[in-house]
Write an enzyme that holds these catalytic residues in place. Structure first.
Site, PDB file in Angstrom:
ATOM      1  N   HIS A   1     -14.684  -4.081   8.157  1.00 57.56           N
ATOM      2  CA  HIS A   1     -13.995  -3.610   6.964  1.00 57.56           C
ATOM      3  C   HIS A   1     -14.118  -4.581   5.795  1.00 57.56           C
ATOM      4  O   HIS A   1     -13.353  -4.504   4.835  1.00 57.56           O
ATOM      5  CB  HIS A   1     -12.516  -3.323   7.245  1.00 57.56           C
ATOM      6  CG  HIS A   1     -12.291  -2.321   8.338  1.00 57.56           C
ATOM      7  ND1 HIS A   1     -12.626  -0.991   8.220  1.00 57.56           N
ATOM      8  CD2 HIS A   1     -11.781  -2.467   9.581  1.00 57.56           C
ATOM      9  CE1 HIS A   1     -12.321  -0.350   9.332  1.00 57.56           C
ATOM     10  NE2 HIS A   1     -11.813  -1.228  10.180  1.00 57.56           N
TER      11      HIS A   1
ATOM     12  N   LYS B   1       0.817  -1.213   0.000  1.00 54.34           N
ATOM     13  CA  LYS B   1       0.000   0.000   0.000  1.00 54.34           C
ATOM     14  C   LYS B   1       0.853   1.267   0.000  1.00 54.34           C
ATOM     15  O   LYS B   1       0.555   2.236  -0.699  1.00 54.34           O
ATOM     16  CB  LYS B   1      -0.939  -0.009   1.204  1.00 54.34           C
ATOM     17  CG  LYS B   1      -2.081  -1.010   1.097  1.00 54.34           C
ATOM     18  CD  LYS B   1      -3.020  -0.877   2.292  1.00 54.34           C
ATOM     19  CE  LYS B   1      -4.273  -1.726   2.102  1.00 54.34           C
ATOM     20  NZ  LYS B   1      -3.978  -3.155   2.063  1.00 54.34           N
TER      21      LYS B   1
ATOM     22  N   ARG C   1      -6.599  -8.154  -9.326  1.00 54.56           N
ATOM     23  CA  ARG C   1      -7.283  -9.426  -9.567  1.00 54.56           C
ATOM     24  C   ARG C   1      -8.748  -9.132  -9.843  1.00 54.56           C
ATOM     25  O   ARG C   1      -9.203  -7.984  -9.754  1.00 54.56           O
ATOM     26  CB  ARG C   1      -7.185 -10.327  -8.333  1.00 54.56           C
ATOM     27  CG  ARG C   1      -7.679  -9.650  -7.058  1.00 54.56           C
ATOM     28  CD  ARG C   1      -7.665 -10.575  -5.862  1.00 54.56           C
ATOM     29  NE  ARG C   1      -7.850  -9.876  -4.609  1.00 54.56           N
ATOM     30  CZ  ARG C   1      -9.010  -9.487  -4.106  1.00 54.56           C
ATOM     31  NH1 ARG C   1     -10.115  -9.709  -4.786  1.00 54.56           N
ATOM     32  NH2 ARG C   1      -9.091  -8.878  -2.930  1.00 54.56           N
TER      33      ARG C   1
ATOM     34  N   GLU D   1      -3.085   6.544   8.052  1.00 54.51           N
ATOM     35  CA  GLU D   1      -3.697   7.609   7.278  1.00 54.51           C
ATOM     36  C   GLU D   1      -4.920   8.168   8.000  1.00 54.51           C
ATOM     37  O   GLU D   1      -5.503   7.526   8.878  1.00 54.51           O
ATOM     38  CB  GLU D   1      -4.093   7.120   5.890  1.00 54.51           C
ATOM     39  CG  GLU D   1      -5.120   6.022   5.857  1.00 54.51           C
ATOM     40  CD  GLU D   1      -5.380   5.502   4.451  1.00 54.51           C
ATOM     41  OE1 GLU D   1      -4.474   5.639   3.595  1.00 54.51           O
ATOM     42  OE2 GLU D   1      -6.472   4.957   4.199  1.00 54.51           O
TER      43      GLU D   1
END
Length: 670
Positions: A235, A116, A300, A200
């Site tokens: 999540h 990430k 993907r 973040e």
């Protein structure tokens, strides 16, 4: 086009790829573990190869065994599905080295987007908007704490190599950061073999909107519009839809162009998804003020790809096979159109009322709604299981995907609720009823969407009882009477309708309902007439209208209701258009004198592995205090103290595998 491909996955995605390949005249090879020896995906393919034991690390993650299986069967290419090895650059390279086509992006693209932090630095160079945060290589906990404090709370800690909602923690205040970081890193190393994280800013009122992209080896990339995946738990996505409600044409174009730029930055080939977090500073009713930020790219095919297929009329797996065989993209950007609205619901083996704890067990009853083949009807059901199959602790808890399409969002919502009502699963806990609550909730039905929707709607989504004792008891009693009267003889003395010559007969039925004892009193009517049923203070006439293959039509008071009742063990599972419930059938003589008491036992809620204990023998603990952490079905679960007490003994060690119901530790009164 290929002559034969190997599918390096299991479950519904393996079945889906096999179906598309068959339509294109391509032969398929399945791989399977010990647990999947009789699985649906094995039967769906032309050939199958056993690759190891049940645990993924011993089978579906053994890429050398998968490559050997492809070579030994003459497969030319490998389709990785999603999960497992689908985003493993080493596997993609190994396929190329073995002379096999990896049906996915090049290994370099997987590597670039796999971390990430690195992918966000790459996106910044490509001009794609980013959320404020820290993506540096220095992983010193003290530095990460300082960066989080500087960003301002709430913040998200995210595993750099993560995906699927794993390795992610929301931190709302500084003093909670250190513990959340430790937990996040532990889950990241267990799931991805890499404990690096990024930090973040947590966007307020965020929506999760992703763009489907597709690239070919000629350098062309298109976007196939967006999907809204905001309705999430832990999540992880619960409901997904396309197009995103409230999306303006201008924002759709900007997001699509940003997603194409992201894909081109890594020379992307094949199917991919660029995921964005979307801020709603003007509230739910001001879509023109929405701002989007890059989150990550999934290199993907996604679980939710069917909603994109439904609104475009395309088969994305077919596109994958064509592009991987060297063909150009079948359509250009200007030729892609949106038709209607589609919604997907993920049906999972889990208990929503117990923090979505995954469930295992056998699909004793597995009845699906009437549906048609992909892209040719309004209801689609993708699954990799059959009635009688078991949901094991080794793999993801998803049972199936239910996808509906309509001309409008309102029509799609109505069709989804009806199809969920027609889906009957008995044998293990599922989220079917929860999905109906979510679809019918005010927030979802009116498209007031953000990733906190489930938490905001808790009062309407959890611990609900849609059917009610009276109707459930009426259905169970009616089912029992139908069973007793299934084959009456001609002799009136053999009749089982309760008729007496002088006095009416009243019969008692004992139940357990919602954890409480209950009772129904049935007074038999005259032969051929209605009975009177009294339940919980309510009394009404009970009459049979008809018994059909799908259940019982009964008249309860003034209401005619169609019910389906399935008996399993000592329980009756009742399904109606209103919802589903279950009641326990009590034999008052069966357990006379027994008293159930668990005392100080703390047991494993499902099969899994002990990760850690937070206490030692002799420690005093308070109610709700975390005692142990278990890992099962790719998730961590915290075992908390049910009451105040003292830890008497730890019965296992970290790393031990335990069965469902195994006593983990003992707790005594202080």
């Amino acid at each position: 086009m290929f002559n034969k491909i190997l599918i390096a996955n299991r479950g519904e995605i393996a079945c889906r790829v096999a179906a598309t390949a068959r339509r294109l005249g391509v032969q398929t090879v399945a791989v399977y573990s010990d647990a999947d020896a009789q699985a649906k995906h094995v039967a769906a393919c032309d050939e199958a190869v056993h690759i190891g034991a049940s645990a993924p690390k011993d089978s579906y993650l053994r890429w050398q065994a998968i490559i050997d299986a492809a070579k030994s069967t003459g497969a030319q290419a490998i389709h990785p599905g999603y999960g497992f090895l689908s985003e493993n650059e080493d596997f993609a390279r190994a396929c190329a080295d073995a002379g096999l086509v990896f049906i996915g992006p090049p290994a370099s693209a997987i590597q670039a987007m796999g971390l990430k932090a690195e992918s966000k630095r790459l996106m910044a160079k490509a001009g794609v908007p980013l959320v404020p945060g820290y993506q540096g290589e220095d992983q010193d906990p003290a530095l990460l704490q300082r960066e989080a404090d500087a960003i301002g709370y709430p913040v998200l800690i995210k595993a750099s190599a993560g995906g699927g909602g794993k390795g992610m923690r929301l931190v709302e205040k500084s003093e909670d950061f250190a513990a959340a970081l430790q937990s996040c890193k532990r889950e990241a190393i267990n799931s991805f073999g890499n404990d690096a994280v990024l930090v973040e800013k947590y966007v307020q009122r965020p929506r999760h909107i992703e763009i489907q992209v597709f690239g070919d080896s000629q350098g062309d990339v298109v976007y196939l519009f967006e999907r809204d995946c905001s309705t999430q738990r832990r999540h992880q996505k619960v409901l997904e839809e396309a197009p995103a409600p409230g999306m303006t044409p201008e924002m759709r174009a900007r997001m699509g162009e940003a997603a194409v730029a992201a894909a081109k930055a890594v020379d992307y080939v094949g199917a991919g998804t660029v995921e964005f977090i979307v801020e709603q500073p003007g509230g739910y009713d001001a879509p023109e003020q929405m701002k989007f930020y890059f989150m990550e790219m999934n290199t993907r095919l996604q679980v939710e790809h069917p909603v994109t297929e439904a609104i475009t009329g395309l088969d994305l797996v077919e596109w994958q096979l064509r592009v991987a065989s060297g063909q150009p993209l079948p359509l250009r950007q200007g030729e892609l159109k949106i038709h209607g609205h589609a919604i997907e619901a993920r049906i999972c083996a889990e208990n929503p009322d117990n923090q979505f704890l995954p469930a295992t067990g056998q699909l004793a009853v597995y009845r699906k709604p009437a549906h048609t083949a992909f892209a040719r009807g309004d209801v689609r059901f993708d699954d990799g299981v059959r009635e009688g199959d078991a949901i094991s602790p080794f793999y993801d808890s998803m049972v199936a995907k239910l996808i509906v399409h309509g001309d409008t969002r309102e029509q799609a919502l109505a069709r989804l609720d009806e199809a969920l009502a027609q889906t009957h699963i008995v044998g293990l806990a599922t989220n079917l009823q929860f999905l109906r609550y979510a679809v019918r909730s005010q927030a979802f039905s009116s498209a007031r969407l953000d990733t906190a929707l489930i938490e905001r709607e808790r009062a309407a989504l959890f611990n609900q009882e849609p059917v009610g004792l009276a109707l459930a008891a009426a259905a169970a009693v009616a089912d029992q009477l139908q069973r007793e009267q299934a084959a009456p003889g001609a002799n009136p003395w053999n009749q089982r309708d309760g008729w007496r010559s002088l006095t009416p007969l009243t019969r008692r039925f004992d139940f357990g309902f919602a954890g409480e004892p209950a009772q129904a009193l049935l007074t038999y009517g005259q032969r051929g007439g209605a009975h009177q049923l009294q339940v919980g203070g309510q009394s009404a006439a009970l009459a049979f209208v008809a018994r059909t293959e799908g259940g019982i039509d009964l008249q309860w008071g003034e209401h005619r209701v169609h019910t389906s009742v399935y008996r399993l063990g000592g329980q009756a599972h009742v399904f109606t258009a209103r919802g589903a419930t279950r009641i326990t059938l009590v034999d008052p003589l069966a357990h006379a004198g027994e008293a159930a008491s668990e005392g100080g036992r703390l047991t494993a809620p499902m099969p899994g592995k002990v990760v850690s204990f937070a206490v030692q023998a002799g420690d005093k603990v308070g109610r709700g205090q975390p005692l142990a952490v278990m890992e099962a079905m790719k998730m961590e679960h915290t075992i908390a103290a049910p009451r105040d007490g003292v830890v008497a003994e730890l019965l296992y060690a970290p790393g031990d595998q335990v069965a469902e119901g195994a006593e983990l530790l003992t707790l005594q009164d202080a």
